[in-house]
Design a protein around this motif. Structure first.
Motif, PDB file in Angstrom:
ATOM      1  N   UNK A  68     -20.607 -35.318  49.589  1.00  0.00           N
ATOM      2  CA  UNK A  68     -19.893 -34.797  50.754  1.00  0.00           C
ATOM      3  C   UNK A  68     -19.006 -33.645  50.298  1.00  0.00           C
ATOM      4  N   UNK A  69     -19.639 -32.546  49.975  1.00  0.00           N
ATOM      5  CA  UNK A  69     -18.960 -31.402  49.358  1.00  0.00           C
ATOM      6  C   UNK A  69     -17.805 -30.866  50.198  1.00  0.00           C
ATOM      7  N   UNK A  70     -18.041 -30.682  51.480  1.00  0.00           N
ATOM      8  CA  UNK A  70     -17.014 -30.100  52.342  1.00  0.00           C
ATOM      9  C   UNK A  70     -15.803 -31.023  52.452  1.00  0.00           C
ATOM     10  N   UNK A  71     -16.049 -32.324  52.580  1.00  0.00           N
ATOM     11  CA  UNK A  71     -14.952 -33.290  52.657  1.00  0.00           C
ATOM     12  C   UNK A  71     -14.181 -33.323  51.339  1.00  0.00           C
ATOM     13  N   UNK A  72     -14.896 -33.290  50.228  1.00  0.00           N
ATOM     14  CA  UNK A  72     -14.242 -33.301  48.920  1.00  0.00           C
ATOM     15  C   UNK A  72     -13.324 -32.093  48.752  1.00  0.00           C
ATOM     16  N   UNK A  73     -13.801 -30.925  49.165  1.00  0.00           N
ATOM     17  CA  UNK A  73     -12.988 -29.706  49.075  1.00  0.00           C
ATOM     18  C   UNK A  73     -11.754 -29.813  49.966  1.00  0.00           C
ATOM     19  N   UNK A  74     -11.935 -30.370  51.162  1.00  0.00           N
ATOM     20  CA  UNK A  74     -10.827 -30.514  52.101  1.00  0.00           C
ATOM     21  C   UNK A  74      -9.757 -31.451  51.540  1.00  0.00           C
ATOM     22  N   UNK A  75     -10.195 -32.602  51.046  1.00  0.00           N
ATOM     23  CA  UNK A  75      -9.252 -33.574  50.481  1.00  0.00           C
ATOM     24  C   UNK A  75      -8.518 -32.975  49.287  1.00  0.00           C
ATOM     25  N   UNK A  76      -9.254 -32.302  48.423  1.00  0.00           N
ATOM     26  CA  UNK A  76      -8.650 -31.687  47.238  1.00  0.00           C
ATOM     27  C   UNK A  76      -7.667 -30.589  47.629  1.00  0.00           C
ATOM     28  N   UNK A  77      -7.990 -29.818  48.670  1.00  0.00           N
ATOM     29  CA  UNK A  77      -7.085 -28.756  49.129  1.00  0.00           C
ATOM     30  C   UNK A  77      -5.776 -29.343  49.639  1.00  0.00           C
ATOM     31  N   UNK A  78      -5.868 -30.434  50.393  1.00  0.00           N
ATOM     32  CA  UNK A  78      -4.632 -31.075  50.878  1.00  0.00           C
ATOM     33  C   UNK A  78      -3.835 -31.621  49.708  1.00  0.00           C
ATOM     34  N   UNK A  79      -4.504 -32.277  48.785  1.00  0.00           N
ATOM     35  CA  UNK A  79      -3.827 -32.859  47.617  1.00  0.00           C
ATOM     36  C   UNK A  79      -3.093 -31.786  46.820  1.00  0.00           C
ATOM     37  N   UNK A  80      -3.688 -30.611  46.707  1.00  0.00           N
ATOM     38  CA  UNK A  80      -3.073 -29.534  45.922  1.00  0.00           C
ATOM     39  C   UNK A  80      -1.842 -28.938  46.609  1.00  0.00           C
ATOM     40  N   UNK A  81      -1.637 -29.252  47.891  1.00  0.00           N
ATOM     41  CA  UNK A  81      -0.451 -28.764  48.590  1.00  0.00           C
ATOM     42  C   UNK A  81       0.810 -29.472  48.133  1.00  0.00           C
ATOM     43  N   UNK A  82       0.644 -30.615  47.481  1.00  0.00           N
ATOM     44  CA  UNK A  82       1.807 -31.417  47.081  1.00  0.00           C
ATOM     45  C   UNK A  82       2.039 -31.331  45.633  1.00  0.00           C
TER      46      UNK A  82
END
Length: 82
Positions: A68-82
């Motif tokens: 689930x490439x798109x979901x993985x990128x989305x989750x990782x992008x949110x995680x990197x905000x913190x």
């Protein structure tokens, strides 16, 4: 902030909350990406939760290897905000 702008910001927040709760994640991530990139949105943690971001905290490697490439990128992008 002026009262009118506070009211507008509150209405935007409620709209984001509603969209997050009813969104069908199989429709892609363009709308969730718009929500988290909006300056008026402070519900990024809710987006992390709704997109099953807990998986990243439990087993980062499985998220990185997910199909689930798109979901993985989305989750990782949110995680990197913190």
């Amino acid at each position: 902030m002026e009262p009118q702008n506070k009211w507008r910001a509150l209405k935007i927040q409620k709209c984001f909350m509603y969209l997050q709760q009813i969104y069908n994640w199989y429709n892609g991530f363009s709308m969730p990406n718009e929500i988290i990139s909006n300056d008026n949105c402070d519900m990024v943690l809710m987006m992390f939760y709704l997109s099953e971001g807990i998986r990243l905290l439990e087993d980062k490697e499985s998220v990185e290897q997910s199909r689930l490439d798109e979901r993985s990128k989305f989750i990782t992008a949110i995680y990197s905000m913190f």
